[in-house]
Design an enzyme around this catalytic site. Structure first.
Site, mmCIF file in Angstrom:
data_model
loop_
_atom_site.group_PDB
_atom_site.id
_atom_site.type_symbol
_atom_site.label_atom_id
_atom_site.label_comp_id
_atom_site.label_asym_id
_atom_site.label_seq_id
_atom_site.Cartn_x
_atom_site.Cartn_y
_atom_site.Cartn_z
ATOM 1 N N TYR A 34 18.259 -5.624 2.668
ATOM 2 C CA TYR A 34 18.483 -5.211 1.276
ATOM 3 C C TYR A 34 17.462 -5.830 0.316
ATOM 4 O O TYR A 34 17.725 -5.911 -0.884
ATOM 5 C CB TYR A 34 19.904 -5.558 0.848
ATOM 6 C CG TYR A 34 20.957 -4.568 1.332
ATOM 7 C CD1 TYR A 34 20.915 -3.228 0.938
ATOM 8 C CD2 TYR A 34 21.995 -4.964 2.159
ATOM 9 C CE1 TYR A 34 21.869 -2.316 1.362
ATOM 10 C CE2 TYR A 34 22.962 -4.056 2.589
ATOM 11 C CZ TYR A 34 22.894 -2.736 2.185
ATOM 12 O OH TYR A 34 23.848 -1.832 2.596
ATOM 13 N N ASN B 87 31.745 0.082 0.443
ATOM 14 C CA ASN B 87 31.785 1.551 0.418
ATOM 15 C C ASN B 87 31.530 2.168 1.803
ATOM 16 O O ASN B 87 31.043 3.298 1.908
ATOM 17 C CB ASN B 87 30.841 2.097 -0.652
ATOM 18 C CG ASN B 87 29.402 1.665 -0.435
ATOM 19 O OD1 ASN B 87 29.085 0.979 0.532
ATOM 20 N ND2 ASN B 87 28.522 2.091 -1.332
ATOM 21 N N GLU C 268 13.848 1.373 8.264
ATOM 22 C CA GLU C 268 15.191 0.826 8.538
ATOM 23 C C GLU C 268 15.576 0.984 10.016
ATOM 24 O O GLU C 268 16.225 0.101 10.588
ATOM 25 C CB GLU C 268 16.217 1.502 7.631
ATOM 26 C CG GLU C 268 16.035 1.129 6.165
ATOM 27 C CD GLU C 268 17.032 1.813 5.241
ATOM 28 O OE1 GLU C 268 16.971 1.559 4.027
ATOM 29 O OE2 GLU C 268 17.876 2.599 5.731
ATOM 30 N N LYS D 270 29.901 -0.244 7.595
ATOM 31 C CA LYS D 270 29.945 -1.585 6.988
ATOM 32 C C LYS D 270 31.213 -2.347 7.391
ATOM 33 O O LYS D 270 32.154 -1.766 7.943
ATOM 34 C CB LYS D 270 29.834 -1.423 5.460
ATOM 35 C CG LYS D 270 28.498 -0.812 5.012
ATOM 36 C CD LYS D 270 28.374 -0.776 3.496
ATOM 37 C CE LYS D 270 27.026 -0.189 3.071
ATOM 38 N NZ LYS D 270 26.858 -0.204 1.580
ATOM 39 N N HIS E 212 26.261 2.962 4.992
ATOM 40 C CA HIS E 212 24.891 2.973 4.455
ATOM 41 C C HIS E 212 24.155 4.155 5.060
ATOM 42 O O HIS E 212 24.326 4.445 6.253
ATOM 43 C CB HIS E 212 24.141 1.687 4.832
ATOM 44 C CG HIS E 212 22.658 1.798 4.594
ATOM 45 N ND1 HIS E 212 22.088 1.521 3.379
ATOM 46 C CD2 HIS E 212 21.655 2.236 5.415
ATOM 47 C CE1 HIS E 212 20.776 1.768 3.459
ATOM 48 N NE2 HIS E 212 20.485 2.191 4.676
HETATM 49 P P1 ADP Z 1 23.432 3.492 -1.658
HETATM 50 O O1 ADP Z 1 24.072 2.690 -0.537
HETATM 51 O O2 ADP Z 1 24.297 4.632 -2.092
HETATM 52 O O3 ADP Z 1 22.012 3.929 -1.333
HETATM 53 P P2 ADP Z 1 22.263 1.453 -3.393
HETATM 54 O O4 ADP Z 1 21.064 1.519 -2.500
HETATM 55 O O5 ADP Z 1 22.051 1.618 -4.857
HETATM 56 O O6 ADP Z 1 23.370 2.529 -2.938
HETATM 57 O O7 ADP Z 1 23.000 0.066 -3.196
HETATM 58 C C1 ADP Z 1 23.075 -0.523 -1.915
HETATM 59 C C2 ADP Z 1 24.490 -1.042 -1.718
HETATM 60 O O8 ADP Z 1 24.742 -2.073 -2.662
HETATM 61 C C3 ADP Z 1 25.612 -0.020 -1.988
HETATM 62 O O9 ADP Z 1 25.869 0.840 -0.912
HETATM 63 C C4 ADP Z 1 26.779 -0.937 -2.282
HETATM 64 O O10 ADP Z 1 27.328 -1.486 -1.081
HETATM 65 C C5 ADP Z 1 26.105 -2.045 -3.076
HETATM 66 N N1 ADP Z 1 26.133 -1.790 -4.522
HETATM 67 C C6 ADP Z 1 25.417 -0.860 -5.217
HETATM 68 N N2 ADP Z 1 25.681 -0.916 -6.538
HETATM 69 C C7 ADP Z 1 26.606 -1.908 -6.687
HETATM 70 C C8 ADP Z 1 27.303 -2.459 -7.817
HETATM 71 N N3 ADP Z 1 27.085 -1.995 -9.052
HETATM 72 N N4 ADP Z 1 28.175 -3.463 -7.580
HETATM 73 C C9 ADP Z 1 28.390 -3.950 -6.338
HETATM 74 N N5 ADP Z 1 27.758 -3.482 -5.234
HETATM 75 C C10 ADP Z 1 26.884 -2.473 -5.404
HETATM 76 MG MG MG Z 2 20.348 2.727 -0.993
#
Ligand code: ADP
Ligand code: MG
Length: 140
Positions: A51, A114, A128, A11, A117
Site C-alpha cells: 500500500y 471492505n 501487484e 481481506k 482488494h
Molecule cells: P480501493 O481498494 O477501492 O482501490 P483505495 O485504493 O482508495 O480503494 O484504498 C485502499 C484501501 O484503503 C481501501 O480498500 C480500504 O481498505 C482503505 N481505505 C480507503 N479509504 C479509506 C478511508 N477513508 N478510511 C479508512 N480506510 C480507507
Molecule cells: Mg486501490
C-alpha cells in the site's frame, strides 16, 4: 476486449467470517477465473510495501494494522477486461456507496474492512501480481 489478469486480495474481515468460498463463488459466477491463489498472513512490511502509494494518507497506519490482523487470500483473476470487470464486481470502496449485488455492498463491514482488494489498472495489476506470485504459480 482483451484477456487480462488482476490481483485480488480477500481481506482479513472476509477470512475471519469464513467468506472465502462465498466470495470465490461470486468471482467464478462473474466469469473471473481464479488462476492462482494462496492464503498467508501479511507482515507489517509486506502490507506497507503493498500500500506504499497510500503512505501519506491519514488511514495508512490503520489500514496496514487491519491488513495484518488475520489471514488474507491473494489471488490472480483472469478474464475479459478482468481489471475493470473485477472493480465492478467488488463495488465502491465505501460499502455505503457500493451498488446492489456487489461484493462490498453484500459483505464489507466498513470503508476500511471492505472484504476485497482489486488492482486499479492493467499496469498496477502486473506490479501487484509480481508482489505475490511467480509466473510458474499462475496456471491459466
Ligand atoms: P480501493 O481498494 O477501492 O482501490 P483505495 O485504493 O482508495 O480503494 O484504498 C485502499 C484501501 O484503503 C481501501 O480498500 C480500504 O481498505 C482503505 N481505505 C480507503 N479509504 C479509506 C478511508 N477513508 N478510511 C479508512 N480506510 C480507507
Ligand atoms: Mg486501490
Amino acid at each position: 476486449m482483451a484477456i487480462e489478469r488482476t490481483l485480488s486480495i480477500l481481506k482479513p474481515d472476509a477470512t475471519r467470517r469464513n467468506l472465502t468460498g462465498a466470495i470465490n463463488q461470486r468471482l467464478e459466477a462473474a466469469g473471473l477465473a481464479i488462476v492462482a491463489q494462496r492464503r498467508l498472513r501479511l507482515t507489517r512490511s509486506m502490507a506497507e510495501g503493498f500500500y506504499a502509494v497510500h503512505r501519506e494518507r491519514p488511514f495508512f497506519g490503520s489500514l496496514c494494522e487491519f491488513m495484518t490482523s488475520g489471514p488474507v487470500v491473494v489471488q490472480v483473476l483472469e478474464g475479459e477486461g478482468a481489471v475493470a470487470h473485477y472493480r465492478e464486481v467488488m463495488g465502491a470502496t465505501n460499502p455505503a456507496e457500493a451498488a446492489d449485488g456487489t461484493i462490498r455492498k453484500d459483505f464489507a463491514e466498513s470503508i476500511e474492512a471492505n472484504s476485497t482488494h482489486g488492482s486499479d489498472s492493467v499496469e498496477n495489476a502486473a506490479i501487484e501480481i509480481a508482489y505475490f506470485f511467480s509466473e510458474v504459480d499462475i496456471v491459466g
